[in-house]
Design a protein around this motif. Structure first.
Motif, PDB file in Angstrom:
ATOM      1  N   SER A 499       0.851  -1.204   0.000  1.00  0.00           N
ATOM      2  CA  SER A 499       0.000   0.000   0.000  1.00  0.00           C
ATOM      3  C   SER A 499       0.874   1.236   0.000  1.00  0.00           C
ATOM      4  O   SER A 499       2.024   1.208   0.425  1.00  0.00           O
ATOM      5  CB  SER A 499      -0.987   0.007   1.176  1.00  0.00           C
ATOM      6  N   GLY A 500       0.307   2.331  -0.528  1.00  0.00           N
ATOM      7  CA  GLY A 500       1.055   3.570  -0.658  1.00  0.00           C
ATOM      8  C   GLY A 500       1.843   3.592  -1.955  1.00  0.00           C
ATOM      9  O   GLY A 500       1.656   2.756  -2.839  1.00  0.00           O
ATOM     10  N   THR A 501       2.721   4.579  -2.061  1.00  0.00           N
ATOM     11  CA  THR A 501       3.535   4.750  -3.263  1.00  0.00           C
ATOM     12  C   THR A 501       4.999   4.727  -2.868  1.00  0.00           C
ATOM     13  O   THR A 501       5.404   5.436  -1.941  1.00  0.00           O
ATOM     14  CB  THR A 501       3.201   6.089  -3.946  1.00  0.00           C
ATOM     15  N   LEU A 502       5.748   3.899  -3.576  1.00  0.00           N
ATOM     16  CA  LEU A 502       7.173   3.776  -3.286  1.00  0.00           C
ATOM     17  C   LEU A 502       7.915   4.853  -4.074  1.00  0.00           C
ATOM     18  O   LEU A 502       7.694   5.016  -5.267  1.00  0.00           O
ATOM     19  CB  LEU A 502       7.603   2.377  -3.732  1.00  0.00           C
ATOM     20  N   HIS A 503       8.764   5.612  -3.371  1.00  0.00           N
ATOM     21  CA  HIS A 503       9.548   6.661  -4.036  1.00  0.00           C
ATOM     22  C   HIS A 503      11.031   6.340  -3.962  1.00  0.00           C
ATOM     23  O   HIS A 503      11.494   5.798  -2.950  1.00  0.00           O
ATOM     24  CB  HIS A 503       9.311   8.012  -3.338  1.00  0.00           C
ATOM     25  N   ARG A 504      11.728   6.750  -4.997  1.00  0.00           N
ATOM     26  CA  ARG A 504      13.199   6.610  -4.959  1.00  0.00           C
ATOM     27  C   ARG A 504      13.758   7.465  -3.836  1.00  0.00           C
ATOM     28  O   ARG A 504      13.161   8.474  -3.460  1.00  0.00           O
ATOM     29  CB  ARG A 504      13.785   7.091  -6.296  1.00  0.00           C
ATOM     30  N   ASN A 505      14.927   7.067  -3.351  1.00  0.00           N
ATOM     31  CA  ASN A 505      15.631   7.831  -2.318  1.00  0.00           C
ATOM     32  C   ASN A 505      14.917   7.878  -0.967  1.00  0.00           C
ATOM     33  O   ASN A 505      15.130   8.790  -0.184  1.00  0.00           O
ATOM     34  CB  ASN A 505      15.923   9.268  -2.767  1.00  0.00           C
ATOM     35  N   SER A 506      14.012   6.892  -0.721  1.00  0.00           N
ATOM     36  CA  SER A 506      13.359   6.854   0.588  1.00  0.00           C
ATOM     37  C   SER A 506      14.181   5.992   1.536  1.00  0.00           C
ATOM     38  O   SER A 506      14.697   4.945   1.140  1.00  0.00           O
ATOM     39  CB  SER A 506      11.973   6.220   0.485  1.00  0.00           C
ATOM     40  N   PRO A 507      14.262   6.442   2.814  1.00  0.00           N
ATOM     41  CA  PRO A 507      14.870   5.560   3.810  1.00  0.00           C
ATOM     42  C   PRO A 507      13.950   4.361   4.059  1.00  0.00           C
ATOM     43  O   PRO A 507      12.722   4.519   4.016  1.00  0.00           O
ATOM     44  CB  PRO A 507      14.964   6.418   5.066  1.00  0.00           C
ATOM     45  N   VAL A 508      14.535   3.190   4.271  1.00  0.00           N
ATOM     46  CA  VAL A 508      13.725   1.975   4.440  1.00  0.00           C
ATOM     47  C   VAL A 508      13.908   1.426   5.855  1.00  0.00           C
ATOM     48  O   VAL A 508      15.023   1.398   6.366  1.00  0.00           O
ATOM     49  CB  VAL A 508      14.168   0.899   3.417  1.00  0.00           C
ATOM     50  N   VAL A 509      12.781   1.056   6.492  1.00  0.00           N
ATOM     51  CA  VAL A 509      12.871   0.447   7.826  1.00  0.00           C
ATOM     52  C   VAL A 509      12.159  -0.893   7.834  1.00  0.00           C
ATOM     53  O   VAL A 509      11.295  -1.164   6.999  1.00  0.00           O
ATOM     54  CB  VAL A 509      12.236   1.352   8.918  1.00  0.00           C
ATOM     55  N   GLY A 513      10.309  -6.797  15.949  1.00  0.00           N
ATOM     56  CA  GLY A 513       9.659  -6.647  17.244  1.00  0.00           C
ATOM     57  C   GLY A 513       8.836  -5.387  17.161  1.00  0.00           C
ATOM     58  O   GLY A 513       8.028  -5.230  16.261  1.00  0.00           O
ATOM     59  N   ASN A 514       9.071  -4.415  18.057  1.00  0.00           N
ATOM     60  CA  ASN A 514       8.285  -3.198  18.036  1.00  0.00           C
ATOM     61  C   ASN A 514       9.005  -2.015  17.437  1.00  0.00           C
ATOM     62  O   ASN A 514       8.388  -1.141  16.867  1.00  0.00           O
ATOM     63  CB  ASN A 514       7.839  -2.834  19.459  1.00  0.00           C
ATOM     64  N   ASP A 515      10.306  -1.982  17.598  1.00  0.00           N
ATOM     65  CA  ASP A 515      11.038  -0.802  17.158  1.00  0.00           C
ATOM     66  C   ASP A 515      11.378  -0.876  15.687  1.00  0.00           C
ATOM     67  O   ASP A 515      11.750  -1.918  15.174  1.00  0.00           O
ATOM     68  CB  ASP A 515      12.339  -0.687  17.956  1.00  0.00           C
ATOM     69  N   PRO A 516      11.266   0.271  15.007  1.00  0.00           N
ATOM     70  CA  PRO A 516      11.682   0.273  13.613  1.00  0.00           C
ATOM     71  C   PRO A 516      13.202   0.304  13.533  1.00  0.00           C
ATOM     72  O   PRO A 516      13.858   0.913  14.372  1.00  0.00           O
ATOM     73  CB  PRO A 516      11.097   1.586  13.097  1.00  0.00           C
ATOM     74  N   GLU A 517      13.708  -0.380  12.534  1.00  0.00           N
ATOM     75  CA  GLU A 517      15.157  -0.363  12.370  1.00  0.00           C
ATOM     76  C   GLU A 517      15.461   0.084  10.959  1.00  0.00           C
ATOM     77  O   GLU A 517      14.956  -0.494   9.995  1.00  0.00           O
ATOM     78  CB  GLU A 517      15.694  -1.784  12.593  1.00  0.00           C
ATOM     79  N   ARG A 518      16.254   1.164  10.848  1.00  0.00           N
ATOM     80  CA  ARG A 518      16.603   1.674   9.519  1.00  0.00           C
ATOM     81  C   ARG A 518      17.575   0.689   8.878  1.00  0.00           C
ATOM     82  O   ARG A 518      18.590   0.361   9.478  1.00  0.00           O
ATOM     83  CB  ARG A 518      17.203   3.072   9.663  1.00  0.00           C
ATOM     84  N   VAL A 519      17.243   0.172   7.687  1.00  0.00           N
ATOM     85  CA  VAL A 519      18.132  -0.793   7.060  1.00  0.00           C
ATOM     86  C   VAL A 519      18.892  -0.209   5.867  1.00  0.00           C
ATOM     87  O   VAL A 519      19.872  -0.790   5.415  1.00  0.00           O
ATOM     88  CB  VAL A 519      17.384  -2.074   6.624  1.00  0.00           C
ATOM     89  N   GLY A 520      18.439   0.931   5.367  1.00  0.00           N
ATOM     90  CA  GLY A 520      19.164   1.503   4.234  1.00  0.00           C
ATOM     91  C   GLY A 520      18.314   2.500   3.480  1.00  0.00           C
ATOM     92  O   GLY A 520      17.259   2.929   3.951  1.00  0.00           O
ATOM     93  N   ARG A 552      20.691 -11.006   6.141  1.00  0.00           N
ATOM     94  CA  ARG A 552      20.998 -10.465   7.482  1.00  0.00           C
ATOM     95  C   ARG A 552      19.893  -9.490   7.924  1.00  0.00           C
ATOM     96  O   ARG A 552      18.968  -9.875   8.597  1.00  0.00           O
ATOM     97  CB  ARG A 552      22.329  -9.726   7.459  1.00  0.00           C
ATOM     98  N   GLN A 553      20.016  -8.219   7.495  1.00  0.00           N
ATOM     99  CA  GLN A 553      19.009  -7.231   7.945  1.00  0.00           C
ATOM    100  C   GLN A 553      17.646  -7.473   7.281  1.00  0.00           C
ATOM    101  O   GLN A 553      16.607  -7.180   7.858  1.00  0.00           O
ATOM    102  CB  GLN A 553      19.455  -5.795   7.611  1.00  0.00           C
ATOM    103  N   ILE A 554      17.660  -7.984   6.081  1.00  0.00           N
ATOM    104  CA  ILE A 554      16.392  -8.256   5.387  1.00  0.00           C
ATOM    105  C   ILE A 554      16.437  -9.644   4.773  1.00  0.00           C
ATOM    106  O   ILE A 554      17.530 -10.169   4.516  1.00  0.00           O
ATOM    107  CB  ILE A 554      16.106  -7.218   4.259  1.00  0.00           C
TER     108      ILE A 554
END
Ligand code: GTP
Length: 604
Positions: A499-509, A513-520, A552-554
């Motif tokens: 859902s939503g729109t994926l944009h280039r140059n977006s940070p990905v999490v 568990g509960n906390d978001p983790e920035r993966v890249g 690993r992260q994903i």
């Protein structure tokens, strides 16, 4: 004809009762001019010559002529009012000029409505003004002769016309009349055919008529006379010889006389040796009457420029006043004769009246120009009711200095001039263009206000669009099984946008568990070998993500999110929720839920 002679007898009331002032209002082309012309024409045919008197901006029809036209419906012995004075409002769309001390200049009004066309913008506006000024009125349901099958009974009373129609034609007329009654009721006016109305103070009487064939006109005059006699007699008891009070209808240049005032006098007398006080923009003018002018008998004021002088005029009457210093006088302003009272007292009086009409202005707001004091007051009321601030409100055409005022506004919505029934002077037009000032013009108040409101809505939409462009948007997507094309540097995987729109140059999490983790950072989007800037919900594309290593992260099957800064999430939820697509709203809700599991106040 002599220069000074004029028949003042029908211009002044007799026995201390003045002539009631009648205004004709209605939407453009519904028949105001035709109705007045018909009344004038019938008066000329019926009465002896000179029976009606053409005033400046008005026509006086004496009681005996009304009685002649009404053919037995009006018995002169039943009445002691001298007749009716019709103001020639047609052409002056802004009948709101028609104000006087304490209210409406017109004692009574005719609201003309075309039976085929029904209520139109100016009908509603006229009705609003009649309601606001509590002016009693009659509804002229005009153009009945256009009902299919109509059998005309020239100049007759309406009952004779109705009797001459087939059942089918009567039904057609009734349908139109009922729909008019419905429209009046939608506007909070209860009404009925005039012969059904018992209490005219609470119900408007409807008179079906034709301004073209004259049928129903006897009824209209009868109702007007009856209403005036019944409800207005006391107000008509004036001292016709006292100092005159009037309202400026128009300020006009007249060859040989300079600037003159067309005035409707509603009280007292004005004479050629009088000193008068007149309202002007932000001041009062004291001057001495140089000449009082009337049209030559039966001439058409709008085409005939030949006037004759008169020594005195008594209420109710229309008169042209020539005097020095009138250039700044404004339509709708009061005019008072100085007699009995001191000049100071009269000036105070006029100032008080001007202050009563003066529009309260705000520190920031739009500029408003209108043709008359009355219309300025009406438009200011409407704007204030809608909480639109006004920085400057004046009578007159839109001039360069108005544009200068508008340019000082900080907000785009205030860099605006509303012109009601006025022109935009050429230099003002150029300057407005140059300075990016929007000028709106209309001759219907609420349409003018609506146009402005639409403009503000447009500005708001544009502002939201820029906000939306600069804001991160929620999006969730899933790594497809068996679609890992590269492990890392960057990781390249096939994904489905959920859902939503994926944009280039977006940070990905990812939510581990509960906390978001920035993966890249999502660097690129491709579909069938083509680079894309975005991908919408439902699409499958391959993406490159700088940062994580698959495994690993994903990993395959993971749900990933674009990261939303807290401030953006808050704006999205609180201000832009309605402006984003449903799937994005859903992604936003889920994202907020996840964050608020950990911190209930996140994004609030
Ligand atoms: N058939 C028919 N036509 C009418 C009647 N009254 C007016 N008309 C026509 O309708 C048109 C408009 O009439 P006007 O009297 O100019 O309307 P108005 O309301 O004065 O218009 P403005 O002064 O421009 O606001 C003209 O073509 C008239 O001839 C009527 O009773 N029957």
């Amino acid at each position: 004809m002599s220069d000074t002679d004029t028949n003042t007898d029908t211009r002044s009331g007799s026995g201390g009762l003045r002539t009631p002032i009648v205004a004709v209002l209605g939407h453009v082309d519904h028949g105001k001019t035709s109705l007045l012309d018909k009344i004038r024409g019938s008066a000329v045919t019926q009465g002896e010559s000179g029976a009606i008197t053409q005033h400046i901006g008005a026509t006086a029809v004496p009681l005996d002529v009304i009685s002649d036209i009404a053919g037995g419906l009006v018995d002169p012995d039943d009445f002691d009012l001298p007749g009716l004075l019709f103001i020639d409002t047609p052409g002056h769309h802004s009948f709101s000029t028609l104000r006087s001390r304490g209210g409406a200049l017109a004692d009574i009004a005719i609201l003309v409505v075309d039976v085929n066309d029904g209520f139109q913008p100016q009908t509603i506006e006229a009705l609003d003004i009649l309601k606001r000024t509590q002016t009693p009125f009659v509804v002229a349901a005009n153009k009945i002769d256009t009902v299919p099958g109509w059998n005309t009974q020239e100049d007759g009373p309406i009952q004779a016309s109705l009797d001459a129609q087939s059942d089918r034609t009567r039904e057609r007329l009734d349908e139109r009349i009922y729909s008019l009654i419905g429209e009046l009721s939608d506007n909070d006016i209860s009404s009925d055919m005039y012969w059904q109305v018992r209490d005219f103070q609470h119900n408007a009487g409807l008179v079906p008529l034709s301004a073209l064939t004259g049928e129903g006109i006897p009824d209209l005059l009868t109702v007007l006379m009856g209403l005036s006699q019944r409800y207005m007699k006391e107000e008509m008891e004036i001292d016709t010889t006292g100092p005159g009070s009037g309202t400026v209808l128009e300020v006009t240049e007249e060859r040989g006389f300079g600037t003159t005032l067309d005035v409707v006098l509603y009280d007292g007398t004005i004479r050629t040796d009088d000193t008068i006080v007149v309202g002007a923009t932000n001041r009062t003018i004291e001057t001495d009457v140089r000449a009082l002018l009337q049209p030559r008998a039966l001439s058409e004021i709008r085409t005939e420029k030949q006037f004759e002088r008169t020594d005195e005029v008594s209420a109710a009457a229309g008169v042209k006043i020539a005097a020095p210093d009138l250039d700044d006088a404004i339509a709708g302003a009061p005019v008072r004769v100085v007699r009995d009272q001191t000049l100071d007292a009269v000036t105070d009086d006029v100032e008080a009246e001007l202050a009563e009409i003066a529009v309260e202005t705000d520190e920031n707001g739009i500029v408003v120009k209108a043709d008359t004091l009355g219309s300025l007051e009406a438009i200011a009321n409407t704007l204030q009711e809608t909480d639109i601030p006004i920085v400057r409100a004046e009578v007159g055409d839109v001039a360069a200095r108005d544009v200068a005022v508008a340019t000082t506004a900080d907000e785009q919505r205030n860099r605006v001039i509303l012109g009601f029934n006025v022109d935009v002077l050429a230099d003002a037009d150029d300057r407005a263009d140059h300075e990016d000032i929007r000028v709106f013009q209309d001759d219907v108040i609420y349409q003018l206000v609506e146009e402005y409101e639409e403009y503000v809505a447009e500005i708001e939409r544009a502002q939201q669009d820029t906000v939306l462009e600069n804001i991160m948007r929620p999006c969730t997507f899933r790594i497809l099984d068996d679609h890992v094309f590269r492990q890392s540097n960057p990781a390249v995987v096939g994904v489905e946008v959920l859902s939503g729109t994926l944009h280039r140059n977006s940070p990905v999490v990812v939510f581990d568990g509960n906390d978001p983790e920035r993966v890249g950072i999502l660097k690129g989007i491709q579909s069938q070998g083509e680079d894309l800037d975005t991908a919408r919900a439902g699409e499958s594309v391959s993406v490159s993500i700088d940062g994580p290593t698959v495994g690993r992260q994903i990993k395959e099957g993971d749900e990933l999110w674009t990261e939303l800064p807290e401030k953006h999430a808050k704006i999205l939820e609180q201000e832009l929720r309605a402006d984003i697509p449903a799937d994005e709203r859903e992604a936003l809700s889920r994202y907020l839920d996840k964050r608020r599991n950990v911190d209930p106040f996140w994004g609030k």
